[in-house]
Design a protein around this motif. Structure first.
Motif, mmCIF file in Angstrom:
data_model
loop_
_atom_site.group_PDB
_atom_site.id
_atom_site.type_symbol
_atom_site.label_atom_id
_atom_site.label_comp_id
_atom_site.label_asym_id
_atom_site.label_seq_id
_atom_site.Cartn_x
_atom_site.Cartn_y
_atom_site.Cartn_z
ATOM 1 N N HIS A 1 -8.060 1.790 -3.736
ATOM 2 C CA HIS A 1 -8.747 0.922 -4.694
ATOM 3 C C HIS A 1 -7.833 -0.214 -5.143
ATOM 4 C CE1 HIS A 1 -12.761 2.371 -5.750
ATOM 5 N NE2 HIS A 1 -12.346 3.607 -5.540
ATOM 6 N N ARG A 2 -6.634 0.139 -5.548
ATOM 7 C CA ARG A 2 -5.698 -0.871 -6.035
ATOM 8 C C ARG A 2 -5.373 -1.883 -4.939
ATOM 9 N NH1 ARG A 2 -0.363 -1.978 -5.808
ATOM 10 N NH2 ARG A 2 0.619 -2.958 -7.631
ATOM 11 N N VAL B 1 -16.210 -4.440 -3.817
ATOM 12 C CA VAL B 1 -15.152 -3.709 -3.117
ATOM 13 C C VAL B 1 -15.061 -2.273 -3.629
ATOM 14 C CG1 VAL B 1 -12.652 -3.559 -2.795
ATOM 15 C CG2 VAL B 1 -13.811 -5.752 -2.502
ATOM 16 N N ARG B 2 -15.120 -2.081 -4.928
ATOM 17 C CA ARG B 2 -15.031 -0.731 -5.482
ATOM 18 C C ARG B 2 -16.215 0.129 -5.041
ATOM 19 N NH1 ARG B 2 -10.878 -0.084 -8.701
ATOM 20 N NH2 ARG B 2 -9.949 -1.830 -9.840
ATOM 21 N N GLU B 3 -17.410 -0.441 -5.040
ATOM 22 C CA GLU B 3 -18.585 0.306 -4.604
ATOM 23 C C GLU B 3 -18.519 0.601 -3.105
ATOM 24 O OE1 GLU B 3 -21.902 -2.047 -5.832
ATOM 25 O OE2 GLU B 3 -21.811 -1.365 -7.934
ATOM 26 N N LEU B 4 -17.979 -0.336 -2.345
ATOM 27 C CA LEU B 4 -17.810 -0.137 -0.906
ATOM 28 C C LEU B 4 -16.886 1.047 -0.630
ATOM 29 C CD1 LEU B 4 -18.001 -1.045 2.091
ATOM 30 C CD2 LEU B 4 -16.114 -2.637 1.612
ATOM 31 N N ILE B 5 -15.788 1.132 -1.351
ATOM 32 C CA ILE B 5 -14.839 2.230 -1.166
ATOM 33 C C ILE B 5 -15.484 3.567 -1.523
ATOM 34 C CG2 ILE B 5 -12.659 3.228 -1.969
ATOM 35 C CD1 ILE B 5 -11.692 0.314 -2.399
ATOM 36 N N GLU B 6 -16.167 3.619 -2.654
ATOM 37 C CA GLU B 6 -16.792 4.870 -3.079
ATOM 38 C C GLU B 6 -17.850 5.326 -2.075
ATOM 39 O OE1 GLU B 6 -16.042 6.928 -5.652
ATOM 40 O OE2 GLU B 6 -14.280 5.628 -5.771
ATOM 41 N N VAL C 1 -8.510 -4.228 -3.980
ATOM 42 C CA VAL C 1 -8.792 -5.226 -5.012
ATOM 43 C C VAL C 1 -7.708 -6.303 -5.028
ATOM 44 C CG1 VAL C 1 -8.940 -5.578 -7.503
ATOM 45 C CG2 VAL C 1 -10.181 -3.682 -6.437
ATOM 46 N N LEU C 2 -6.455 -5.895 -4.888
ATOM 47 C CA LEU C 2 -5.365 -6.871 -4.843
ATOM 48 C C LEU C 2 -5.463 -7.737 -3.591
ATOM 49 C CD1 LEU C 2 -2.768 -7.958 -6.082
ATOM 50 C CD2 LEU C 2 -1.512 -6.109 -4.946
ATOM 51 N N TYR C 3 -5.808 -7.123 -2.473
ATOM 52 C CA TYR C 3 -6.000 -7.855 -1.224
ATOM 53 C C TYR C 3 -7.064 -8.929 -1.388
ATOM 54 C CZ TYR C 3 -7.340 -8.436 3.752
ATOM 55 O OH TYR C 3 -7.644 -8.934 4.994
ATOM 56 N N LEU C 4 -8.178 -8.568 -2.016
ATOM 57 C CA LEU C 4 -9.250 -9.533 -2.238
ATOM 58 C C LEU C 4 -8.781 -10.684 -3.110
ATOM 59 C CD1 LEU C 4 -12.188 -10.460 -2.080
ATOM 60 C CD2 LEU C 4 -12.682 -8.936 -4.018
ATOM 61 N N LEU D 1 0.863 -1.181 0.000
ATOM 62 C CA LEU D 1 0.000 0.000 0.000
ATOM 63 C C LEU D 1 0.896 1.225 0.000
ATOM 64 C CD1 LEU D 1 -2.690 1.465 0.174
ATOM 65 C CD2 LEU D 1 -2.670 1.103 2.654
ATOM 66 N N SER D 2 0.832 2.008 -1.083
ATOM 67 C CA SER D 2 1.722 3.144 -1.245
ATOM 68 C C SER D 2 1.157 4.396 -0.586
ATOM 69 C CB SER D 2 1.947 3.416 -2.735
ATOM 70 O OG SER D 2 2.711 4.586 -2.922
ATOM 71 N N GLU D 3 2.040 5.163 0.060
ATOM 72 C CA GLU D 3 1.646 6.440 0.639
ATOM 73 C C GLU D 3 1.917 7.605 -0.313
ATOM 74 O OE1 GLU D 3 3.492 5.400 4.885
ATOM 75 O OE2 GLU D 3 2.146 7.129 4.961
ATOM 76 N N SER D 4 2.439 7.311 -1.472
ATOM 77 C CA SER D 4 2.678 8.345 -2.473
ATOM 78 C C SER D 4 1.616 8.232 -3.564
ATOM 79 C CB SER D 4 4.078 8.206 -3.073
ATOM 80 O OG SER D 4 4.210 6.964 -3.735
#
Length: 213
Positions: A109-110, A202-207, A113-116, A98-101
């Motif tokens: 999001h990235r 997952v994408r809808e959950l984040i939004e 989804v990768l975690y899932l 997980l990038s902080e930049s």
């Protein structure tokens, strides 16, 4: 009686990873850790836990697979639950960074989804083994929280907070509450096997989480 190792530091070099390395602690007494040997132990522990039938994962099996003696393993980790938890974190730091930049929303999001996708493979099997070991050993998940979850939660909270400061994430709620809403939901639905846990969900959950009240 073995002295408990309470350090949250994973005994390998994480400086090249996207995640921030765990906080450093004072060096332990005795011979210094071999980074190569420690990495071998963590890799072997993860591989053993990823097997289809991992109910009988033992320190003996991990020692044999890693080529590192039981005595040395117990010098670095107080018990199997600590070792398996560190092995899980060691793997996820590399496979699900997980990038902080960059853009915080894109990063979450990235990452989610990768975690899932990883949960649907061997990482999901390892997660269940780690949780089972913690519950069997100590009756709770405090070791899992202290050595893994708190670190990941702090990192995710920083990313979300950066998005709030920039205005990209409109929600004014605590970044840790937003993190919990996203990843807690994914974790809950995965562990208990509820249907519908897919990329679209997952994408809808984040939004919804970032743009909700």
């Amino acid at each position: 009686m073995k002295k408990a190792n309470t350090s949250r530091e994973i005994p390998v070099d994480t400086a090249s990873e996207v995640d921030q390395p765990l906080e450093k602690t004072a060096p332990t007494r005795g011979r210094p850790r071999s980074e190569a040997a420690a990495a071998s132990v963590l890799n072997a522990a993860y591989a053993c836990a990823a097997q289809e039938d991992a109910r009988n994962v033992t320190i003996e099996a991990i020692a044999k697979a890693s080529g590192v003696s039981k005595v040395t393993i117990y010098r670095w980790w107080e018990d199997k639950q600590a070792l398996l938890t560190d092995a899980f974190l060691w793997h996820i730091q590399r496979q699900v960074p997980l990038s902080e930049s960059g853009d915080p929303i894109r990063a979450i999001h990235r990452h989610a989804v990768l975690y899932l996708s990883q949960l649907n493979g061997e990482m999901g099997r390892v997660l269940r083994v780690v949780l089972a070991e913690c519950l069997t050993k100590s009756g709770d998940t405090s070791v899992f929280c202290e050595r893994y979850l708190n670190h990941r939660r702090e990192l995710g909270g920083r990313v979300i907070a950066a998005g709030q400061r920039s205005g990209a994430i409109p929600s004014k709620r605590s970044p840790f509450l937003l993190y919990d809403q996203i990843y807690g939901t994914i974790f809950y639905r995965f562990v208990f096997g509820f249907p519908g846990l897919n990329t679209r969900f997952v994408r809808e959950l984040i939004e919804h989480t970032f743009h909700g009240p």
